[in-house]
Scaffold this motif. Structure first.
Motif, PDB file in Angstrom:
ATOM      1  N   MET A 159       0.759  -1.433  -0.126  1.00 30.11           N
ATOM      2  CA  MET A 159      -0.104  -0.166  -0.010  1.00 30.11           C
ATOM      3  C   MET A 159       0.989   1.252  -0.090  1.00 30.11           C
ATOM      4  SD  MET A 159      -3.286  -0.670  -0.270  1.00 30.11           S
ATOM      5  CE  MET A 159      -4.198   0.761   0.480  1.00 30.11           C
ATOM      6  N   VAL A 160       2.116   1.179   0.845  1.00 33.90           N
ATOM      7  CA  VAL A 160       2.827   2.304   0.712  1.00 33.90           C
ATOM      8  C   VAL A 160       3.219   2.903  -0.706  1.00 33.90           C
ATOM      9  CG1 VAL A 160       3.273   1.920   3.149  1.00 33.90           C
ATOM     10  CG2 VAL A 160       4.855   1.062   1.227  1.00 33.90           C
ATOM     11  N   ASN A 161       3.081   1.966  -1.554  1.00 34.75           N
ATOM     12  CA  ASN A 161       3.728   2.632  -2.968  1.00 34.75           C
ATOM     13  C   ASN A 161       2.662   3.397  -3.534  1.00 34.75           C
ATOM     14  OD1 ASN A 161       6.196   1.374  -2.646  1.00 34.75           O
ATOM     15  ND2 ASN A 161       5.819  -0.611  -3.274  1.00 34.75           N
ATOM     16  N   GLU A 162       1.588   3.551  -3.197  1.00 34.86           N
ATOM     17  CA  GLU A 162       0.350   3.997  -3.939  1.00 34.86           C
ATOM     18  C   GLU A 162       0.604   5.594  -3.821  1.00 34.86           C
ATOM     19  OE1 GLU A 162      -2.922   2.008  -4.722  1.00 34.86           O
ATOM     20  OE2 GLU A 162      -3.055   0.980  -2.847  1.00 34.86           O
ATOM     21  N   ASN A 163       0.092   6.012  -5.076  1.00 41.78           N
ATOM     22  CA  ASN A 163      -0.038   7.637  -5.142  1.00 41.78           C
ATOM     23  C   ASN A 163      -1.568   8.098  -4.392  1.00 41.78           C
ATOM     24  OD1 ASN A 163       2.198   7.825  -6.427  1.00 41.78           O
ATOM     25  ND2 ASN A 163       1.359   7.335  -8.294  1.00 41.78           N
ATOM     26  N   VAL A 164      -1.341   9.139  -3.585  1.00 46.19           N
ATOM     27  CA  VAL A 164      -2.472   9.717  -2.892  1.00 46.19           C
ATOM     28  C   VAL A 164      -2.965  10.928  -3.270  1.00 46.19           C
ATOM     29  CG1 VAL A 164      -3.270   9.858  -0.495  1.00 46.19           C
ATOM     30  CG2 VAL A 164      -1.920   8.201  -0.845  1.00 46.19           C
ATOM     31  N   THR A 165      -4.013  11.411  -3.209  1.00 41.20           N
ATOM     32  CA  THR A 165      -4.538  12.646  -3.674  1.00 41.20           C
ATOM     33  C   THR A 165      -5.471  12.720  -2.360  1.00 41.20           C
ATOM     34  OG1 THR A 165      -4.697  12.388  -6.156  1.00 41.20           O
ATOM     35  CG2 THR A 165      -6.220  14.005  -4.997  1.00 41.20           C
ATOM     36  N   VAL A 166      -5.333  13.865  -1.708  1.00 44.24           N
ATOM     37  CA  VAL A 166      -5.943  14.552  -0.808  1.00 44.24           C
ATOM     38  C   VAL A 166      -6.852  15.677  -1.066  1.00 44.24           C
ATOM     39  CG1 VAL A 166      -6.043  15.351   1.923  1.00 44.24           C
ATOM     40  CG2 VAL A 166      -4.134  13.853   0.857  1.00 44.24           C
ATOM     41  N   VAL A 167      -8.116  15.588  -0.823  1.00 42.03           N
ATOM     42  CA  VAL A 167      -8.996  16.650  -1.184  1.00 42.03           C
ATOM     43  C   VAL A 167      -9.689  17.067   0.222  1.00 42.03           C
ATOM     44  CG1 VAL A 167     -11.431  17.327  -2.063  1.00 42.03           C
ATOM     45  CG2 VAL A 167      -9.835  15.335  -3.211  1.00 42.03           C
ATOM     46  N   ILE A 168      -9.181  18.483   0.387  1.00 43.27           N
ATOM     47  CA  ILE A 168      -9.513  19.067   1.437  1.00 43.27           C
ATOM     48  C   ILE A 168     -10.801  19.801   1.384  1.00 43.27           C
ATOM     49  CG2 ILE A 168      -8.566  20.713   3.312  1.00 43.27           C
ATOM     50  CD1 ILE A 168      -6.746  18.604   2.864  1.00 43.27           C
ATOM     51  N   GLY A 169     -11.794  19.671   2.388  1.00 39.56           N
ATOM     52  CA  GLY A 169     -12.953  20.202   2.497  1.00 39.56           C
ATOM     53  C   GLY A 169     -13.941  19.183   1.358  1.00 39.56           C
ATOM     54  N   ALA A 170     -13.923  18.021   1.465  1.00 42.24           N
ATOM     55  CA  ALA A 170     -14.444  17.233   0.699  1.00 42.24           C
ATOM     56  C   ALA A 170     -15.932  16.881   1.322  1.00 42.24           C
ATOM     57  CB  ALA A 170     -13.756  15.910   0.746  1.00 42.24           C
ATOM     58  N   ASP A 171     -16.676  17.274   2.034  1.00 44.61           N
ATOM     59  CA  ASP A 171     -17.748  16.829   2.733  1.00 44.61           C
ATOM     60  C   ASP A 171     -18.889  17.679   1.828  1.00 44.61           C
ATOM     61  OD1 ASP A 171     -17.548  15.247   4.277  1.00 44.61           O
ATOM     62  OD2 ASP A 171     -17.452  16.355   6.097  1.00 44.61           O
ATOM     63  N   ARG A 172     -18.799  18.827   1.122  1.00 41.22           N
ATOM     64  CA  ARG A 172     -19.867  19.454   0.548  1.00 41.22           C
ATOM     65  C   ARG A 172     -19.438  20.110  -0.517  1.00 41.22           C
ATOM     66  NH1 ARG A 172     -19.085  21.995   5.348  1.00 41.22           N
ATOM     67  NH2 ARG A 172     -20.865  21.010   6.297  1.00 41.22           N
ATOM     68  N   GLY A 173     -20.395  20.475  -1.581  1.00 38.04           N
ATOM     69  CA  GLY A 173     -20.251  21.377  -2.549  1.00 38.04           C
ATOM     70  C   GLY A 173     -19.266  21.121  -3.414  1.00 38.04           C
ATOM     71  N   ILE A 174     -18.559  21.920  -4.034  1.00 36.06           N
ATOM     72  CA  ILE A 174     -17.312  21.619  -5.211  1.00 36.06           C
ATOM     73  C   ILE A 174     -16.427  20.761  -4.598  1.00 36.06           C
ATOM     74  CG2 ILE A 174     -15.890  23.409  -4.508  1.00 36.06           C
ATOM     75  CD1 ILE A 174     -17.169  22.502  -8.217  1.00 36.06           C
ATOM     76  N   GLY A 175     -16.070  20.752  -3.200  1.00 37.91           N
ATOM     77  CA  GLY A 175     -15.080  19.717  -2.821  1.00 37.91           C
ATOM     78  C   GLY A 175     -15.502  18.283  -2.714  1.00 37.91           C
ATOM     79  N   ARG A 176     -16.898  18.125  -2.395  1.00 42.52           N
ATOM     80  CA  ARG A 176     -17.511  16.758  -2.363  1.00 42.52           C
ATOM     81  C   ARG A 176     -17.549  16.356  -3.991  1.00 42.52           C
ATOM     82  NH1 ARG A 176     -18.704  12.517   0.785  1.00 42.52           N
ATOM     83  NH2 ARG A 176     -19.132  11.045  -0.822  1.00 42.52           N
ATOM     84  N   ALA A 177     -18.003  17.181  -4.994  1.00 41.21           N
ATOM     85  CA  ALA A 177     -17.940  16.731  -6.235  1.00 41.21           C
ATOM     86  C   ALA A 177     -16.632  16.451  -6.629  1.00 41.21           C
ATOM     87  CB  ALA A 177     -18.751  17.846  -7.019  1.00 41.21           C
ATOM     88  N   ILE A 178     -15.671  17.089  -6.313  1.00 41.42           N
ATOM     89  CA  ILE A 178     -14.499  17.013  -6.798  1.00 41.42           C
ATOM     90  C   ILE A 178     -13.829  15.666  -6.306  1.00 41.42           C
ATOM     91  CG2 ILE A 178     -11.968  17.595  -6.932  1.00 41.42           C
ATOM     92  CD1 ILE A 178     -12.950  20.504  -6.875  1.00 41.42           C
ATOM     93  N   PHE A 179     -14.061  15.288  -5.023  1.00 39.98           N
ATOM     94  CA  PHE A 179     -13.597  14.135  -4.552  1.00 39.98           C
ATOM     95  C   PHE A 179     -14.431  13.107  -5.240  1.00 39.98           C
ATOM     96  CE2 PHE A 179     -14.824  10.807  -1.020  1.00 39.98           C
ATOM     97  CZ  PHE A 179     -13.453  10.419  -1.005  1.00 39.98           C
ATOM     98  N   ASP A 180     -15.618  12.934  -5.530  1.00 36.71           N
ATOM     99  CA  ASP A 180     -16.445  12.010  -6.043  1.00 36.71           C
ATOM    100  C   ASP A 180     -15.746  11.754  -7.610  1.00 36.71           C
ATOM    101  OD1 ASP A 180     -18.010  11.342  -3.925  1.00 36.71           O
ATOM    102  OD2 ASP A 180     -19.896  12.688  -4.591  1.00 36.71           O
ATOM    103  N   GLY A 181     -15.622  12.704  -8.112  1.00 40.09           N
ATOM    104  CA  GLY A 181     -14.885  12.927  -9.621  1.00 40.09           C
ATOM    105  C   GLY A 181     -13.754  12.089  -9.731  1.00 40.09           C
ATOM    106  N   LEU A 182     -12.814  12.723  -8.729  1.00 46.44           N
ATOM    107  CA  LEU A 182     -11.571  12.039  -8.875  1.00 46.44           C
ATOM    108  C   LEU A 182     -11.437  10.529  -8.431  1.00 46.44           C
ATOM    109  CD1 LEU A 182      -9.371  14.678  -6.941  1.00 46.44           C
ATOM    110  CD2 LEU A 182      -9.400  14.201  -9.656  1.00 46.44           C
TER     111      LEU A 182
END
Lengths: 255, 234
Positions: free
Chosen positions: B1-24
């Protein structure tokens, strides 16, 4: 001959030195009654003398802008004495504003030093001045910085709080436009006490900075930054609001 | 698992943040890549350094953080109010808290992101145009945006890019959600969008993908206005 600011009452914060002092004296040259807002009035008698010599009426006021009671009292004193406030110029900045900041490791306490003077005091001063500026159909002028537009690497906190003032100006210009209050900012590149110290310790660095300015020199607070500030506080700028005027000798042309 | 690339979305609970999280996250499953997308939302107080540090420390155990999408603006900033009606606590919540959250988060991003990583801020365009009764929001957005520019200059030596995408306020608040009964703040703009309406989420996710390419590595400190030609900043 009538001057641009004859009889106008203007409070300038952070007027003890640098740009604030220069702007205060320029306001005096334009005929204003100048509230000289400083943290220690006893140390700013020479500023009052300079304002008087320039033809203005000086009013020394204790005004640490991080202390809401002090800024309220300063405005109240001008109102009690002169019955009006035509413009408020918020120029004060943190004493540490010109210190390079290690952004990645800097403390929230340092952030608070910047934010309390430049973000929170901007809001508080505006609120305190509002009824008086509405009565005079006056002007709020914020002294921001080119750093707040370009995003300075060594001054990231300063850049952020100065940028916040630009967002403040744009929004408040729309909010207060119906009241006839104009809200603008000036982004100056000028000689400051910090640069004067640098001139003494590292004159070559100052020369390098000056070499980046098309007009070949750093601005003088009184003669270069003062007149545009006077203009924005005067009736000549009656149709100007929500703007930032970059006064930098051409140093910043892409902002 | 440690070799995986990670994207972090800050503010992922609502609005555009949530939508970006889902989209990514959906994009990961669609193209078969192994990126992990982690969302941080309301469970974190982004103005609390220890909470943000703990979150990033946990995420770092999942792999290499090489992309961070920052979409956090405090919810109270979206409630319109004249500044003369605010007390200091209201001003702080609607304006200064978002600035502190950005500062704390960026500091933690710097400690955890890999060299060559990509940081993308998503903010509303209100800071550029100014909106009555949203003064603290406009102040915060401009402060965060320029803080990011300063950070872009500082982190360039590590080939970390920091860019901002701005969307219309309604898109920022709603993301892919229907407006429903929600009353959105009124925003005076320069007029209608030049392009036909579309999905702001798709627009933004596409730009995030573009910024994540090798070619996108040449862009930093930039502002991309994904509003289909409404503001058209001078």
């Amino acid at each position: 001959m009538t001057k641009l600011l004859d009889g106008r009452v203007i409070l300038v914060t952070g007027a003890a030195a640098g740009v604030g002092r220069g702007v205060a004296v320029a306001m005096a040259e334009a005929g204003a009654i100048v509230g000289i807002g400083v943290r220690r009035p006893e140390n700013a008698v020479d500023v009052a003398d300079e304002v008087a010599a320039a033809g203005g009426t000086p009013v020394l006021l204790r005004c640490d802008v991080t202390d809401g009671a002090q800024s309220a009292a300063a405005i109240a004193e001008l109102m009690a004495t002169y019955g009006r406030l035509d413009a408020l110029v918020h120029n004060a900045v943190s004493n540490r504003s010109s210190e390079p900041t290690d952004f990645e490791n800097a403390s929230l306490e340092l952030w608070e030093e910047h934010a309390s003077v430049t973000v929170r005091a901007t809001w508080r001063l505006a609120v305190q001045a509002y009824p008086h500026l509405k009565a005079s159909r006056g002007a709020l002028l914020l002294m921001t910085s080119p750093a707040g537009i370009e995003g300075s690497a060594p001054l990231p906190f300063y850049s952020a709080v100065k940028a916040s003032q630009r967002g403040f100006v744009r929004a408040l210009a729309r909010e207060w436009g119906p009241d006839g209050i104009r809200v603008n900012s000036v982004a100056p590149l000028a000689i400051s006490p910090a640069l004067e110290n640098l001139q003494a310790t590292d004159p070559e660095r100052v020369k390098r900075i000056e070499s980046l300015v098309p007009l070949g020199r750093l601005g003088d607070p009184r003669t270069d930054i003062g007149p545009p500030s006077v203009f924005l506080c005067s009736d000549e700028a009656r149709y100007v609001t929500g703007q930032t005027l970059v006064v930098s000798g051409g140093r910043f042309t892409s902002l | 698992m440690v070799n995986e690339n990670v994207t972090v979305v800050i503010g992922a609970d609502r609005g555009i943040g949530r939508a970006i999280f889902d989209g990514l996250r959906n994009a990961v499953s669609d193209d078969g890549t192994s990126d992990v997308v982690v969302g941080l939302g309301d469970e974190i107080d982004f103005a609390d350094p220890s909470a943000v540090a703990a979150s990033f420390a946990e995420i770092a155990t999942r792999g290499t953080i090489n992309r961070v999408v920052f979409c956090f603006i405090d919810e109270s900033a979206f409630t319109p109010a004249p500044i003369i009606e605010m007390d200091e606590a209201a001003w702080d919540a609607a304006g200064e808290r978002s600035l502190r959250a950005a500062l704390i988060t960026f500091q933690e991003v710097h400690r955890n992101i890999a060299d060559g990583g990509r940081v993308v801020l998503v903010l509303p365009t209100v800071g550029a145009v100014g909106v009555a009764d949203l003064v603290p929001l406009c102040s915060a957005v401009e402060g965060v945006r320029v803080m990011a520019k300063a950070v872009a200059r500082r982190w360039g030596a590590r080939s970390i890019t920091v860019n901002t995408i701005e969307v219309e306020l309604s898109a920022f608040i709603l993301g892919d959600e229907p407006v429903g009964d929600r009353v959105l703040p009124a925003v005076a703009t320069l007029g209608a969008s030049a392009l036909p309406a579309g999905s702001a989420t798709q627009d933004v996710v596409g730009l995030i993908d573009m910024l994540s390419t090798d070619a996108g590595g040449a862009l930093t400190g930039a502002l991309l206005v994904a509003d289909r030609g409404t503001v058209m900043q001078p």
